[in-house]
Write an enzyme that holds these catalytic residues in place. Structure first.
Site, PDB file in Angstrom:
ATOM      1  N   ARG A 103       0.797  -1.249   0.000  1.00  0.00           N
ATOM      2  CA  ARG A 103       0.000   0.000   0.000  1.00  0.00           C
ATOM      3  C   ARG A 103       0.816   1.278   0.000  1.00  0.00           C
ATOM      4  O   ARG A 103       0.274   2.344   0.267  1.00  0.00           O
ATOM      5  CB  ARG A 103      -0.965   0.028   1.191  1.00  0.00           C
ATOM      6  CG  ARG A 103      -1.924  -1.140   1.282  1.00  0.00           C
ATOM      7  CD  ARG A 103      -2.743  -1.319   0.046  1.00  0.00           C
ATOM      8  NE  ARG A 103      -3.849  -2.270   0.257  1.00  0.00           N
ATOM      9  CZ  ARG A 103      -4.479  -2.897  -0.730  1.00  0.00           C
ATOM     10  NH1 ARG A 103      -4.103  -2.710  -1.986  1.00  0.00           N
ATOM     11  NH2 ARG A 103      -5.472  -3.719  -0.482  1.00  0.00           N
ATOM     12  N   ASP A 109      -1.645 -12.897  -1.472  1.00  0.00           N
ATOM     13  CA  ASP A 109      -2.473 -11.773  -1.913  1.00  0.00           C
ATOM     14  C   ASP A 109      -2.896 -10.943  -0.690  1.00  0.00           C
ATOM     15  O   ASP A 109      -4.064 -10.545  -0.571  1.00  0.00           O
ATOM     16  CB  ASP A 109      -3.695 -12.222  -2.716  1.00  0.00           C
ATOM     17  CG  ASP A 109      -4.383 -11.067  -3.424  1.00  0.00           C
ATOM     18  OD1 ASP A 109      -3.833  -9.948  -3.426  1.00  0.00           O
ATOM     19  OD2 ASP A 109      -5.477 -11.277  -3.971  1.00  0.00           O
ATOM     20  N   HIS A 157      -3.106 -15.665  -8.192  1.00  0.00           N
ATOM     21  CA  HIS A 157      -4.226 -16.092  -7.322  1.00  0.00           C
ATOM     22  C   HIS A 157      -5.360 -16.822  -8.042  1.00  0.00           C
ATOM     23  O   HIS A 157      -6.489 -16.334  -8.094  1.00  0.00           O
ATOM     24  CB  HIS A 157      -4.762 -14.907  -6.521  1.00  0.00           C
ATOM     25  CG  HIS A 157      -5.057 -13.647  -7.300  1.00  0.00           C
ATOM     26  ND1 HIS A 157      -5.733 -13.646  -8.492  1.00  0.00           N
ATOM     27  CD2 HIS A 157      -4.782 -12.363  -7.021  1.00  0.00           C
ATOM     28  CE1 HIS A 157      -5.854 -12.409  -8.918  1.00  0.00           C
ATOM     29  NE2 HIS A 157      -5.273 -11.605  -8.045  1.00  0.00           N
ATOM     30  N   ASN A 177     -11.041 -10.698  -4.469  1.00  0.00           N
ATOM     31  CA  ASN A 177     -11.044 -10.831  -5.922  1.00  0.00           C
ATOM     32  C   ASN A 177      -9.793 -11.570  -6.367  1.00  0.00           C
ATOM     33  O   ASN A 177      -8.698 -11.068  -6.141  1.00  0.00           O
ATOM     34  CB  ASN A 177     -11.100  -9.436  -6.554  1.00  0.00           C
ATOM     35  CG  ASN A 177     -11.053  -9.489  -8.075  1.00  0.00           C
ATOM     36  OD1 ASN A 177     -10.802 -10.527  -8.673  1.00  0.00           O
ATOM     37  ND2 ASN A 177     -11.275  -8.346  -8.713  1.00  0.00           N
ATOM     38  N   HIS A 223      -3.353 -10.739 -13.218  1.00  0.00           N
ATOM     39  CA  HIS A 223      -4.594 -10.891 -12.449  1.00  0.00           C
ATOM     40  C   HIS A 223      -5.671 -11.179 -13.492  1.00  0.00           C
ATOM     41  O   HIS A 223      -6.033 -10.292 -14.259  1.00  0.00           O
ATOM     42  CB  HIS A 223      -4.838  -9.580 -11.686  1.00  0.00           C
ATOM     43  CG  HIS A 223      -6.210  -9.412 -11.127  1.00  0.00           C
ATOM     44  ND1 HIS A 223      -6.430  -9.208  -9.787  1.00  0.00           N
ATOM     45  CD2 HIS A 223      -7.433  -9.391 -11.716  1.00  0.00           C
ATOM     46  CE1 HIS A 223      -7.731  -9.073  -9.570  1.00  0.00           C
ATOM     47  NE2 HIS A 223      -8.363  -9.175 -10.727  1.00  0.00           N
ATOM     48  N   PHE A 270     -12.562  -5.315  -2.224  1.00  0.00           N
ATOM     49  CA  PHE A 270     -12.114  -6.710  -2.293  1.00  0.00           C
ATOM     50  C   PHE A 270     -10.780  -6.850  -1.561  1.00  0.00           C
ATOM     51  O   PHE A 270      -9.912  -5.984  -1.694  1.00  0.00           O
ATOM     52  CB  PHE A 270     -11.893  -7.120  -3.751  1.00  0.00           C
ATOM     53  CG  PHE A 270     -13.143  -7.213  -4.588  1.00  0.00           C
ATOM     54  CD1 PHE A 270     -13.914  -8.362  -4.573  1.00  0.00           C
ATOM     55  CD2 PHE A 270     -13.531  -6.164  -5.408  1.00  0.00           C
ATOM     56  CE1 PHE A 270     -15.051  -8.470  -5.370  1.00  0.00           C
ATOM     57  CE2 PHE A 270     -14.662  -6.252  -6.207  1.00  0.00           C
ATOM     58  CZ  PHE A 270     -15.438  -7.410  -6.185  1.00  0.00           C
TER      59      PHE A 270
HETATM   60 ZN   LIG Z   1      -5.086  -9.517  -7.920  1.00  0.00          ZN
END
Ligand SMILES: [Zn+2]
Length: 470
Positions: A77, A344, A245, A317, A192, A362
């Site tokens: 982040r 994740d 993922h 997600n 992704h 998500f």
């Molecule tokens: Zn992702």
């Protein structure tokens, strides 16, 4: 050169009597391990002999000692979203989870789509991170999926891979060009996998429970379609694509078949996808009576964790899927189709998650429960050997990213994880080192626990002495 952790002077350490499990050398057996000047200095009788009087001796009998674990899918982040997580808190959570290296995703604010931002993250990591931080760069500017990011200068700035994670490049022509550039610069591309038209505004797996709960569905085909696209493009361009993922049975099957043909494609799985299902969103009572049966060890009638229906800590997600999908992910890990496990880890502040299911962001945190859940679901069930599981956190990601990590070879960086594979404990969200507490595993009884994390020869985290060793 990509490693941003700056080595400090550290005193020598001898880990005594642990079970050394190092898949890179096919090692699995009791031995001492000597760490000197930030490097692995010796293993076995030579380590014992070489350790002088100044060496700190740490008892590791009954514990597993393995190459430092790598989590290649972490959202730190930074920059711009420090209400959710910071370099310091995210890497502290990694250390507590037994991870010595993390790979951070570029869907920050602003996105990591240029050399200056990469440099900023690496400098910040050198100052504030507790573990090694590797940086990924965006595939497209602003992760908008339209214009390519400056891939060459991202590579020069030290990224280990490209990804638009959180988003997915929808335009196949843009993706093809990205792969061609990535090949020139020898960078793997991670994706992704989400087809926006098929997924639309879905918030949970499209199936029985979405119909019962009245929530909009995120169908498995929304992932599988992009996995299939990626297989075609990887084959065309020869660039390695790593599908992040994966959640759906069909995705595992596609990758299994493509790998047999030699397509440069790989996939990763997350503990929540191989532990939980969409039934959890109907509340704990229904989950324990359906897909959750026999999932947890019950000791002396100890209570099972509880949560309400529509708990937003079960919104991620890609979404939690059916029991059949969960089984397929486990199967893919067991037969080697999926070579990598990642968390994740996606922190969000409580105020963001404390809204209706439809409106919640998500993502869940995961660094501190990842090793335990993997041990429980794969090793304690007999699906994988301990060595094969450790490979998914060491050799697997190190090979994909071509980083000199994930081994206890003499001369390698002294990154070491020590854990107790059988220790029973209860995970409490309050005890997490992450700035955010959005975990679905609060109050879960777990089996297997990280005990000590060593980065560059320095013990950076250690479970408080409860009963003797470590
Ligand atoms: Zn992702």
């Amino acid at each position: 050169m990509h490693c941003v952790y700056s080595a400090r002077r550290v005193s020598p350490v001898l880990l005594v009597g642990g079970r050394i499990v190092d898949p890179s050398q096919n090692l699995d057996g009791p031995a001492d391990l000597l760490l000197l000047d930030g490097k692995v200095a010796a293993l076995g009788p030579e380590a014992t002999r070489k350790a002088d009087a100044k060496t700190e001796r740490i008892q590791a009998t009954g514990l597993v000692v393995c190459p430092g674990l790598i989590d290649l899918h972490v959202h730190l982040r930074e920059p711009g979203q420090t209400a959710k997580e910071t370099m310091a808190t995210g890497t502290a959570a990694a250390a507590r989870g037994g991870f010595t290296s993390v790979v951070c995703m570029p869907n920050t604010s602003p996105a990591i789509d240029n050399a200056t931002t990469v440099a900023l993250i690496r400098e910040k990591a050198a100052r504030e991170a507790q573990v090694n931080v590797y940086v990924t760069g965006a595939i497209t500017r602003g992760i908008a999926g339209e214009e390519l990011a400056p891939i060459g200068s991202l590579k020069q700035a030290g990224v280990v891979a490209l990804t638009d994670d959180g988003h997915c490049v929808q335009n196949n022509e843009v993706m093809r060009r990205a792969l061609e550039y990535a090949k020139m610069f020898d960078l793997p591309v991670m994706d992704h996998c989400q087809d926006y038209a098929l997924v639309s505004d879905g918030v949970m797996h499209e199936g029985y429970w979405s119909a019962i709960l009245g929530l909009r569905g995120w169908p498995a085909i929304g992932e599988e379609m992009i996995v299939a696209r990626n297989i075609q493009l990887a084959e065309l361009t020869g660039t390695h694509i790593h599908c992040q993922h994966l959640s759906a049975a069909g995705s595992v099957e596609l990758i299994r078949e493509a790998r047999k043909r030699g397509v440069p494609i790989s996939g990763e799985a997350c503990p929540h996808h191989f532990t939980l299902t969409d039934a959890t969103i109907a509340g704990s009572d229904l989950f324990w009576r359906t897909d959750g049966q026999n999932l947890l060890p019950r000791r002396n009638g100890s209570p099972l964790p509880t949560w309400p229906s529509y708990d937003t800590n079960l919104k991620m997600n890609p979404p939690l899927r059916s029991a059949r999908d969960r089984e397929a992910i486990l199967e893919g890990l067991a037969d080697g189709t999926l070579e990598i496990i990642g968390s994740d880890h996606a922190p969000h502040a409580d105020f963001e998650k404390e809204v209706e299911f439809d409106y919640a962001p998500f993502g869940i945190t995961g660094l501190e429960t990842e090793l335990s859940l993997s041990l429980m679901r794969l090793v304690h069930t007999g699906k994988l050997s301990l060595s094969d599981l450790i490979a998914k956190f060491t050799l697997g990601p190190a090979r994909l990213l071509r980083i000199a990590k994930g081994t206890l070879n003499v001369g390698a960086d002294a990154d070491v994880t020590v854990f107790d594979p059988d220790r029973e404990w209860i995970f409490q969200r309050e005890s997490s080192a992450s700035k955010s507490k959005n975990t679905p595993f609060h109050a879960w009884p777990l089996v297997g626990k990280p005990m000590m994390t060593v980065v560059g020869g320095k013990v950076i985290w250690r479970e408080e002495k409860a009963n003797g060793s470590v």
